[in-house]
Design an enzyme around this catalytic site. Structure first.
Site, mmCIF file in Angstrom:
data_model
loop_
_atom_site.group_PDB
_atom_site.id
_atom_site.type_symbol
_atom_site.label_atom_id
_atom_site.label_comp_id
_atom_site.label_asym_id
_atom_site.label_seq_id
_atom_site.Cartn_x
_atom_site.Cartn_y
_atom_site.Cartn_z
ATOM 1 N N HIS A 279 30.778 -9.842 54.024
ATOM 2 C CA HIS A 279 29.787 -10.472 53.158
ATOM 3 C C HIS A 279 28.768 -9.424 52.736
ATOM 4 O O HIS A 279 28.800 -8.285 53.202
ATOM 5 C CB HIS A 279 29.070 -11.606 53.911
ATOM 6 C CG HIS A 279 28.302 -11.121 55.091
ATOM 7 N ND1 HIS A 279 28.911 -10.750 56.285
ATOM 8 C CD2 HIS A 279 26.963 -10.880 55.269
ATOM 9 C CE1 HIS A 279 27.996 -10.329 57.139
ATOM 10 N NE2 HIS A 279 26.810 -10.388 56.556
ATOM 11 N N ASP A 281 24.366 -9.077 52.111
ATOM 12 C CA ASP A 281 23.199 -9.756 52.674
ATOM 13 C C ASP A 281 22.262 -10.378 51.643
ATOM 14 O O ASP A 281 21.400 -11.184 52.023
ATOM 15 C CB ASP A 281 22.401 -8.779 53.554
ATOM 16 C CG ASP A 281 23.078 -8.539 54.889
ATOM 17 O OD1 ASP A 281 23.939 -9.350 55.272
ATOM 18 O OD2 ASP A 281 22.748 -7.529 55.551
ATOM 19 N N HIS A 351 30.021 -5.930 54.299
ATOM 20 C CA HIS A 351 30.249 -5.543 55.689
ATOM 21 C C HIS A 351 30.658 -6.756 56.513
ATOM 22 O O HIS A 351 30.464 -7.901 56.111
ATOM 23 C CB HIS A 351 28.988 -4.914 56.292
ATOM 24 C CG HIS A 351 27.776 -5.789 56.173
ATOM 25 N ND1 HIS A 351 27.019 -5.873 55.020
ATOM 26 C CD2 HIS A 351 27.182 -6.646 57.064
ATOM 27 C CE1 HIS A 351 26.030 -6.729 55.192
ATOM 28 N NE2 HIS A 351 26.108 -7.213 56.435
ATOM 29 N N ARG A 361 29.282 -8.707 73.078
ATOM 30 C CA ARG A 361 28.579 -7.721 72.251
ATOM 31 C C ARG A 361 27.252 -8.312 71.810
ATOM 32 O O ARG A 361 27.210 -9.367 71.177
ATOM 33 C CB ARG A 361 29.448 -7.378 71.040
ATOM 34 C CG ARG A 361 28.784 -6.627 69.896
ATOM 35 C CD ARG A 361 29.738 -6.706 68.702
ATOM 36 N NE ARG A 361 29.319 -5.941 67.561
ATOM 37 C CZ ARG A 361 28.495 -6.384 66.615
ATOM 38 N NH1 ARG A 361 27.935 -7.571 66.725
ATOM 39 N NH2 ARG A 361 28.221 -5.622 65.571
#
Length: 384
Positions: A279, A281, A351, A361
């Protein structure tokens, strides 16, 4: 978002005042609490006390109404209706537990603003927190002690409030009978009932296969030094981004949050899926058209983004950049503790995040804006 932008423009028009804007969905107890916060921020503590006390009065009225609305016919999910062979006592028990769960969840319901999914953290305890300090500022230490003990009834391990308790007791030592200053009785009754409901729901959850979710599970504070650490690290990230991209104007926080991604159970070999799809931002990525549409509901005001990794003891979870087709990978970043990735937020930087295949994570995600109208809200009155 478009409506928010319009509201901000209206606020800048000549002759327009903040009081001209009325939130028709704002509940009476939240309206009183919001007014109290404004007085509190302006250090008008006597007025703040009046508003916070009114907010509590209205809160208990709303809490009674919320529980009353839980009464009624039993609700069934999908086609999960009782069969003819269902035992009468089992049906009664199921209905009772459903009503009890609904009533128990009023804590969360009353802390959630209209149109929002998540409740305001620490909503009910905050009333007593602001009251104890406001009473302290006007010199009424007995009421400050009462509010402090009330707060600790909900959050008994809060270190800051425990220190306040010791302070008020030392000030009042020899002047009053400390045992006569107790938590407020309406809250005592509320918490006694809350604990009984909690124990009952927990006892039946294991037998009926129901997952009990404590409505106060979202409540709580973190130590001040941890909050300060989070702020300092985020501020350092902001300065790095501003310096690296040679920005001549101030870069503001737009939104900051902690996000953790955990590996799912099962086979992990040859996984090509993403834990966060590709996507951009500040625009709506349209790979088929090779376009990224900068329009709502995209966060069009975001200008720069960053990801700060908090650990590296996991597998997978690489951060990837792609072409606008969302398929051609142009770069991949292996996360490790302390590493930060920063980039401009537009169509030039699609990204995503590859699947985490082992462990968890965690990272701090930060978005920045050059437009002060969309800076992250920071004052007490803006928080709610």
């Amino acid at each position: 978002m478009e409506m928010r932008q319009s509201l901000e423009r209206y606020k800048l028009m000549e002759g327009v005042k903040e009081s001209h804007f009325i939130d028709q969905d704002l509940r009476p107890y939240m309206a009183a609490f919001s007014t109290g916060l404004k007085h509190y921020d302006e250090e008008h503590y006597a007025l703040a006390i009046d508003s916070f006390e009114e907010a509590l009065t209205q809160y208990w009225v709303a809490e009674t109404e919320c529980r009353a609305f839980c009464q009624g016919p039993q609700k069934f999910d999908g086609n999960n209706y009782p069969t003819k062979s269902s035992h009468l006592y089992a049906l009664i028990a199921d209905h009772y537990i459903q009503v009890l769960q609904c009533e128990h969840d009023c804590v969360r319901e009353l802390a959630t603003r209209a149109g929002r999914l998540s409740p305001i953290e620490n909503y009910l305890p905050m009333h007593y927190d602001f009251l104890q300090y406001s009473y302290h500022k006007v010199g009424n230490y007995e009421k400050a002690l009462e509010a402090t003990k009330s707060y600790l009834l909900i959050q008994p391990t809060d270190e800051d409030m425990l220190e306040n308790l010791e302070y008020y007791q030392s000030v009042l030592q020899g002047q009053v009978d400390m045992d006569q200053i107790t938590p407020r009785q309406d809250l005592v009754w509320f918490m006694d009932r809350y604990q009984l409901e909690k124990e009952l729901l927990q006892s039946v959850s294991s037998e009926l296969g129901i997952i009990y979710m404590d409505p106060y599970g979202y409540e709580g504070r973190i130590p001040l030094h941890r909050a300060r650490l989070f702020y300092d690290v985020s501020e350092k990230a902001r300065k790095i981004i501003q310096s690296y991209f040679l920005l001549n104007s101030t870069l503001y926080f737009s939104y900051t949050h902690l996000v953790c991604r955990t590996a799912i159970e099962g086979q992990q070999d040859n996984r090509n899926d993403l834990s966060h799809p590709v996507h951009a931002d500040n625009c709506l990525l349209d790979p088929d058209a090779n376009e990224c549409w900068k329009e709502p509901p995209a966060y069009t005001y975001r200008d720069y983004s960053a990801i700060l990794y908090l650990n590296g003891d996991f597998e997978g979870g690489e951060f990837i950049f792609t072409e606008i087709d969302a398929k051609t990978i142009t770069a991949a970043v292996k996360p490790q503790c302390g590493r930060m990735v920063g980039f401009s937020s537009g169509e030039e930087n699609p990204h995503g995040v590859k699947a985490v295949t082992k462990g968890q994570r965690c990272a701090v995600a930060l978005w920045f804006t050059l437009d002060p109208l969309f800076r992250e809200l920071v004052s007490q009155s803006e928080m709610v």
